[in-house]
Design a protein around this motif. Structure first.
Motif, PDB file in Angstrom:
ATOM      1  N   THR A 110     -60.885 -59.431  75.782  1.00 36.54           N
ATOM      2  CA  THR A 110     -59.550 -58.832  75.725  1.00 36.54           C
ATOM      3  C   THR A 110     -59.525 -57.423  75.147  1.00 36.54           C
ATOM      4  OG1 THR A 110     -59.186 -59.870  73.565  1.00 36.54           O
ATOM      5  CG2 THR A 110     -58.394 -61.059  75.516  1.00 36.54           C
ATOM      6  N   ASN A 111     -60.576 -56.940  74.561  1.00 36.81           N
ATOM      7  CA  ASN A 111     -60.526 -55.655  73.861  1.00 36.81           C
ATOM      8  C   ASN A 111     -61.626 -54.713  74.313  1.00 36.81           C
ATOM      9  OD1 ASN A 111     -59.285 -57.826  72.039  1.00 36.81           O
ATOM     10  ND2 ASN A 111     -58.596 -55.956  71.050  1.00 36.81           N
ATOM     11  N   GLU A 112     -62.018 -54.808  75.565  1.00 38.27           N
ATOM     12  CA  GLU A 112     -63.089 -53.953  76.070  1.00 38.27           C
ATOM     13  C   GLU A 112     -62.521 -52.685  76.701  1.00 38.27           C
ATOM     14  OE1 GLU A 112     -65.991 -53.115  76.210  1.00 38.27           O
ATOM     15  OE2 GLU A 112     -67.245 -54.758  75.507  1.00 38.27           O
ATOM     16  N   TRP A 113     -63.435 -51.812  77.147  1.00 35.36           N
ATOM     17  CA  TRP A 113     -63.061 -50.575  77.829  1.00 35.36           C
ATOM     18  C   TRP A 113     -62.453 -50.874  79.187  1.00 35.36           C
ATOM     19  CZ3 TRP A 113     -65.639 -49.834  82.445  1.00 35.36           C
ATOM     20  CH2 TRP A 113     -66.805 -50.580  82.640  1.00 35.36           C
ATOM     21  N   TRP A 114     -62.674 -52.073  79.712  1.00 41.73           N
ATOM     22  CA  TRP A 114     -62.192 -52.415  81.050  1.00 41.73           C
ATOM     23  C   TRP A 114     -61.133 -53.511  81.062  1.00 41.73           C
ATOM     24  CZ3 TRP A 114     -62.615 -57.508  82.188  1.00 41.73           C
ATOM     25  CH2 TRP A 114     -63.583 -58.240  81.519  1.00 41.73           C
ATOM     26  N   SER A 115     -60.804 -54.089  79.896  1.00 43.07           N
ATOM     27  CA  SER A 115     -59.997 -55.312  79.906  1.00 43.07           C
ATOM     28  C   SER A 115     -58.533 -55.089  80.238  1.00 43.07           C
ATOM     29  CB  SER A 115     -60.134 -56.054  78.572  1.00 43.07           C
ATOM     30  OG  SER A 115     -59.870 -55.219  77.473  1.00 43.07           O
ATOM     31  N   ASN A 116     -58.112 -53.822  80.411  1.00 44.64           N
ATOM     32  CA  ASN A 116     -56.772 -53.606  80.985  1.00 44.64           C
ATOM     33  C   ASN A 116     -56.652 -54.238  82.359  1.00 44.64           C
ATOM     34  OD1 ASN A 116     -57.878 -51.548  82.910  1.00 44.64           O
ATOM     35  ND2 ASN A 116     -58.133 -50.363  81.042  1.00 44.64           N
ATOM     36  N   LEU A 117     -57.772 -54.434  83.033  1.00 45.33           N
ATOM     37  CA  LEU A 117     -57.782 -55.043  84.359  1.00 45.33           C
ATOM     38  C   LEU A 117     -57.177 -56.447  84.337  1.00 45.33           C
ATOM     39  CD1 LEU A 117     -58.806 -54.870  87.345  1.00 45.33           C
ATOM     40  CD2 LEU A 117     -60.978 -55.819  86.507  1.00 45.33           C
ATOM     41  N   LEU A 118     -57.343 -57.150  83.222  1.00 45.29           N
ATOM     42  CA  LEU A 118     -56.868 -58.526  83.120  1.00 45.29           C
ATOM     43  C   LEU A 118     -55.368 -58.624  82.872  1.00 45.29           C
ATOM     44  CD1 LEU A 118     -59.719 -59.824  80.791  1.00 45.29           C
ATOM     45  CD2 LEU A 118     -59.398 -60.495  83.186  1.00 45.29           C
ATOM     46  N   ARG A 119     -54.744 -57.504  82.493  1.00 47.57           N
ATOM     47  CA  ARG A 119     -53.378 -57.571  81.984  1.00 47.57           C
ATOM     48  C   ARG A 119     -52.308 -57.174  82.990  1.00 47.57           C
ATOM     49  NH1 ARG A 119     -52.806 -59.171  76.285  1.00 47.57           N
ATOM     50  NH2 ARG A 119     -50.695 -58.397  76.631  1.00 47.57           N
ATOM     51  N   SER A 120     -52.677 -56.472  84.051  1.00 50.10           N
ATOM     52  CA  SER A 120     -51.626 -56.000  84.956  1.00 50.10           C
ATOM     53  C   SER A 120     -52.147 -55.940  86.387  1.00 50.10           C
ATOM     54  CB  SER A 120     -51.111 -54.627  84.517  1.00 50.10           C
ATOM     55  OG  SER A 120     -52.152 -53.681  84.494  1.00 50.10           O
ATOM     56  N   GLN A 121     -51.292 -55.586  87.286  1.00 51.82           N
ATOM     57  CA  GLN A 121     -51.572 -55.687  88.717  1.00 51.82           C
ATOM     58  C   GLN A 121     -52.826 -54.927  89.127  1.00 51.82           C
ATOM     59  OE1 GLN A 121     -48.347 -54.207  91.092  1.00 51.82           O
ATOM     60  NE2 GLN A 121     -49.130 -55.046  93.006  1.00 51.82           N
ATOM     61  N   TYR A 122     -52.984 -53.724  88.625  1.00 47.61           N
ATOM     62  CA  TYR A 122     -54.173 -52.939  88.958  1.00 47.61           C
ATOM     63  C   TYR A 122     -54.924 -52.447  87.714  1.00 47.61           C
ATOM     64  CZ  TYR A 122     -51.990 -52.797  93.562  1.00 47.61           C
ATOM     65  OH  TYR A 122     -51.414 -53.144  94.762  1.00 47.61           O
ATOM     66  N   GLY A 123     -54.397 -52.743  86.542  1.00 51.62           N
ATOM     67  CA  GLY A 123     -55.054 -52.256  85.344  1.00 51.62           C
ATOM     68  C   GLY A 123     -54.707 -50.800  85.090  1.00 51.62           C
TER      69      GLY A 123
END
Length: 915
Positions: A110-123
């Motif tokens: 949940t706290n990586e450089w890429w984990s925005n991908l998990l939170r929204s439609q396209y990150g």
């Protein structure tokens, strides 16, 4: 602290082998075995990831067994403690939707450089370095930022507070006819992520791409369409080799690598397409230069897609180093002509590796990156000097210090909370613990057992309240930990600064809890047994830093990013600038807490985990927050220190205020024996302090004076004491601090001198200091038997069980500094005490040694609680070893015995033993 919109008002009022399986960090049998947690507990916690509907993002749904458990009793017992699997009333949980493919299960990173991908439609933009990749409905936007931009934030319009790199898109990797409903995480490793487009679409092709931190390559696969690359402008095609092109756009050079037999159409336009010879794969690489030599070199590795990234570490206690290996797994295709990959190393990596550097460099927000090739590379970092607390020293007025302890003891309640002050929530509760755990050893040092017991009781009582869900019950949101099975995380409610729904800052908050538990375990290790409170404490550790990739409850190293070498704070990093971390010092505190907890409980596996995290976090802090070599921050920026590090750059600002004191202090607090890394480079500490004073308009501090005086002590401890003495009774004490601790800290460093990082020890809790004439060695023995700690300059120190000891020698007298005269050592001390009328008689048996055969004398002293000498006797000795018995008596009450051995060169070593 991390950043989300909810964080804008951060409380300024006070504020030996590869992967973890091979590291063999046990989970204490995951709470002493699955049987401890219970089948229903595991089902209720782990869950299974399923797609809610075609085209919908993945969510985690509990099994029937877990649902039954939750409908009945949601409390899961862990030793003497427990947590709940039912969200406390009135609280907000993390979102139910997870943008991952249906085959991925919780727990999720949940706290990586890429984990925005998990939170929204396209990150959001993923700052992989050197590339930036941003998923969109069309595919994957790629850029190679090389130019800095500067801007201001509110409150300081005259200086460029923000430095960020321009990630204007160079090209979009896509397919013909692409119009994707979302992008999802399809897999990940320790520093790479697989992105999938098209899982929820029935009329579009699919696209998969692997983005890896430190890699110049993006590897992609296309099904149901041709590959399409859309450029920001018509690219200059400077090499056309059929399936391989060399192109330049926006001044950045790329290699495009299709399968053998493929060709690219559209050359001369802004869009290139390829049928990929029916094989469906390609790679795009940023190149260091626009030459066919570079293109050929990168082509050699372009057909080795990265399929795995794995970090492993070993803590060498004798050498006081952490050796870390970063390994890449690849799956060579038919066109491959070599093995391994090209990796771009950050400064904290290439400065500490013996790997061969190839000469290619890339620009990044972290400074220049240098490349190496192969399947892995290894770094070796020093474990920073770390102590649980500082020793008692001579210049402190003991009665004054005891008075400060009394003042703290008189506070009611000792754990401060309530609507009138920032005491609620996991963050402020943790800062309460920090204050208490620093006060307790000071009370012991001044002989105030009553105060020490009071601080200990308040600390353990409040910890036990939080670690037992049955205390608060299920009807309240106060002081309870809840397990969220959708994401795989333990959340303390009341939460603080988005630590609940956003999953921010868990290492900051829970690090304080673990450190408080370590202080309790320091003198009462049974409290931390699995059958007591240890199971719950280890759940907190596993939540923010689980060392096991197979942990059923938590992701691997949630907050720590192995390739970046430091932590990220935001659990929802949905920012154009990427993820961020503000209070690097609180991250260091969290990892020092693991090391200390492991040491005090005898768990060397946890200790080694803490050593790995601590060595890397502190190295990264020096490189990227403080830029001690002045190489990584942009030359045209107005600052040499960053309060916040972002994926895109840096900010001289905080989330809640633009006060200069807070901007600097947030990367210092909490102050303690774990903070000594901030003094490893005294010149850099001086330079940063000078920058603070210049920005503040002087050295009169009012926001966090105690924190800043404590930092000043690393560069000029005498000046720090002088600043404290200007208003010792009237300054506002920072919430996690106490007047007693600040006075102890400043006077101790004034006596000890500068941190001497050139000297290490074969024990994890040790440090050396040098005041220019005398080097002082300090070590804590967390074991149950006396031990000898050996420092790298040849000095040995006998340390009693569960105690702190010191010794001294003339500066440069250690074997590591070119002076052949080494300090003598106290090999053993034993005492016997009897009372006859008004007299206390103490018999002291001692043995001493000197490697140079130059023993001169042994002095034995009886000391009172304040450290004053009551009686003493000196015995002449000679040769390389000696032993003897000294008998002393006093009508006063002795608390300690100090044995000092001296050699003919006036080197001395002192060992203090509590009676």
């Amino acid at each position: 602290m991390s950043g989300t919109p909810d964080d804008s008002d951060h409380g300024h009022d006070d504020e030996s082998n590869a992967d973890t399986d091979r590291v063999d960090l046990s989970r204490r049998g995951y709470l002493a075995g699955v049987s401890t947690l219970g089948a229903a507990g595991i089902a209720g916690c782990a869950g299974a990831s399923e797609a809610t509907a075609t085209g919908a993002p993945a969510t985690t749904t509990a099994t029937a067994e877990a649902t039954t458990a939750a409908a009945g009793d949601p409390t899961v017992s862990v030793g003497a403690g427990s947590y709940t699997t039912r969200l406390p009333s009135g609280e907000e949980a993390p979102p139910e939707q997870v943008y991952a493919t249906s085959d991925l299960l919780a727990p999720f990173p949940t706290n990586e450089w890429w984990s925005n991908l998990l939170r929204s439609q396209y990150g959001a933009p993923m700052w992989a370095h050197p590339l930036v990749a941003e998923p969109t409905g069309a595919g994957l936007d790629l850029s190679y930022p090389t130019e800095w931009t500067f801007s201001t934030v509110a409150g300081d319009t005259n200086r460029n507070n923000v430095a960020e790199m321009d990630d204007t898109t160079d090209l979009t990797l896509s397919t013909t006819g692409a119009d994707f409903a979302d992008a999802r995480c399809a897999g990940y490793g320790d520093w790479h992520v697989d992105v999938h487009w098209g899982a929820g679409d029935t009329t579009t092709p699919t696209l998969d791409a692997t983005v890896t931190q430190g890699s110049p390559f993006v590897f992609a696969e296309v099904t149901g369409a041709d590959a399409e690359l859309s450029f920001a402008a018509t690219p200059d095609v400077w090499a056309d080799q059929g399936n391989v092109l060399g192109v330049t756009v926006n001044g950045h050079h790329y290699g495009l690598f299709a399968p053998a037999g493929a060709t690219w159409s559209g050359v001369g336009s802004a869009t290139l397409t390829s049928a990929l010879a029916g094989d469906g794969y390609l790679a795009v690489a940023v190149l260091p230069e626009a030459t066919t030599t570079a293109l050929s070199r990168y082509e050699s590795y372009a057909y080795n897609p990265i399929t795995g990234t794995t970090v492993s570490w070993t803590y060498d206690e004798t050498a006081a180093t952490v050796e870390t290996t970063h390994a890449f797994d690849t799956a060579p295709r038919g066109e491959s002509s070599t093995t391994g990959t090209i990796a771009a190393l950050y400064p904290h990596q290439y400065k500490h590796t013996a790997a061969t550097l190839d000469g290619d460099t890339f620009v990044s927000p972290r400074g220049t990156m240098e490349t190496t090739t192969g399947a892995s590379f290894t770094t070796t970092l020093d474990l920073p000097p770390t102590l649980p607390y500082l020793p008692a020293t001579e210049s402190a007025d003991q009665s004054r210090l005891a008075g400060y302890v009394d003042d703290a003891e008189a506070e009611s309640p000792l754990v401060r909370s309530g609507p009138e002050q920032p005491g609620d929530g996991t963050y402020w509760t943790g800062k309460n613990y920090e204050r208490l755990l620093q006060l307790r050893p000071i009370a012991e040092q001044v002989g105030d057992a009553t105060a020490a017991d009071a601080f200990d009781a308040a600390l353990r009582d409040d910890l036990e309240t939080w670690l037992d869900a049955t205390v608060s019950g299920d009807s309240t949101s106060e002081d309870v930990f809840y397990y969220d099975g959708t994401w795989g995380t333990l959340i303390g409610y009341n939460d603080s600064f988005g630590s609940g729904p956003e999953l921010n800052d868990h290492h900051f908050h829970y690090g304080y809890f673990v450190k408080g538990a370590a202080e309790v375990a320091r003198t009462d290790p049974t409290w931390a047994d699995d059958a007591n409170w240890g199971g719950m404490v280890e759940l907190l550790i596993r939540d923010y830093a689980s060392p096991d990739r197979d942990d059923p409850l938590f992701p691997f190293l949630r907050n720590f990013s192995p390739y970046a070498g430091h932590s990220w704070a935001a659990g929802n990093p949905d920012f154009d600038l990427g993820n961020n971390q503000e209070s690097s010092s609180e991250a260091v505190n969290a990892y020092a807490a693991i090391l200390q907890y492991g040491a005090f409980t005898g768990d060397t596996r946890l200790r080694d985990l803490g050593a790995y995290l601590l060595a890397h976090e502190t190295a990264a802090v020096e490189e990227y927050w403080y830029d001690v070599d002045e190489e990584n921050h942009p030359a045209d920026w107005d600052y040499s220190y960053a309060a916040m590090v972002w994926g895109a750059g840096y900010k001289y600002d905080t989330w809640w205020t633009d006060d200069v004191e807070a901007i600097h202090g947030i990367n210092v607090l909490p102050v303690g024996g774990h903070s000594l890394y901030l003094g490893r480079d005294r010149a850099a500490a001086q330079a940063t302090y000078d920058e603070l004073v210049a920005a503040n308009g002087g050295d009169t501090f009012g926001y966090w004076p105690d924190v800043l005086w404590s930092y000043r002590a690393f560069s000029d401890p005498a000046d720090a004491v002088s600043l404290f003495e200007t208003k010792p009774e009237s300054y506002a004490v920072e919430f996690g601090e106490s007047r007693a601790h600040t006075y102890r800290w400043l006077t101790a460093l004034s006596d000890l001198g500068a941190v001497d990082a050139s000297v290490t020890a074969d024990a994890p809790l040790a440090a050396a200091f040098d005041d220019g004439t005398t080097r002082t060695y300090v070590a804590y023995n967390a074991g149950d038997a006396e031990t000898t700690v050996t420092f790298s300059d040849g000095t040995s120190l006998s340390v009693p069980a569960n105690d702190l000891a010191t010794t001294t020698a003339s500066s440069g007298s250690g074997g590591g500094d070119g002076d052949t005269e080494r300090a003598p050592t106290v090999e053993s001390v034993s005492t016997a005490t009897r009372t006859t009328g008004p007299w206390t008689n103490v018999t002291v048996d001692w043995s001493v040694a000197d490697a140079d055969g130059d023993l001169a004398s042994v002095t034995v002293e009886l000391r009172d609680a304040a450290g004053a000498t009551l009686e003493s006797a000196t015995t002449s000795v000679a040769g390389g070893s000696a032993s003897g018995t000294t008998e002393l008596r006093t009508k006063a009450t002795p608390e300690t015995v100090a044995v000092t051995v001296a050699d003919g060169a006036t080197n001395e070593t002192t060992t203090t033993t509590t009676l």
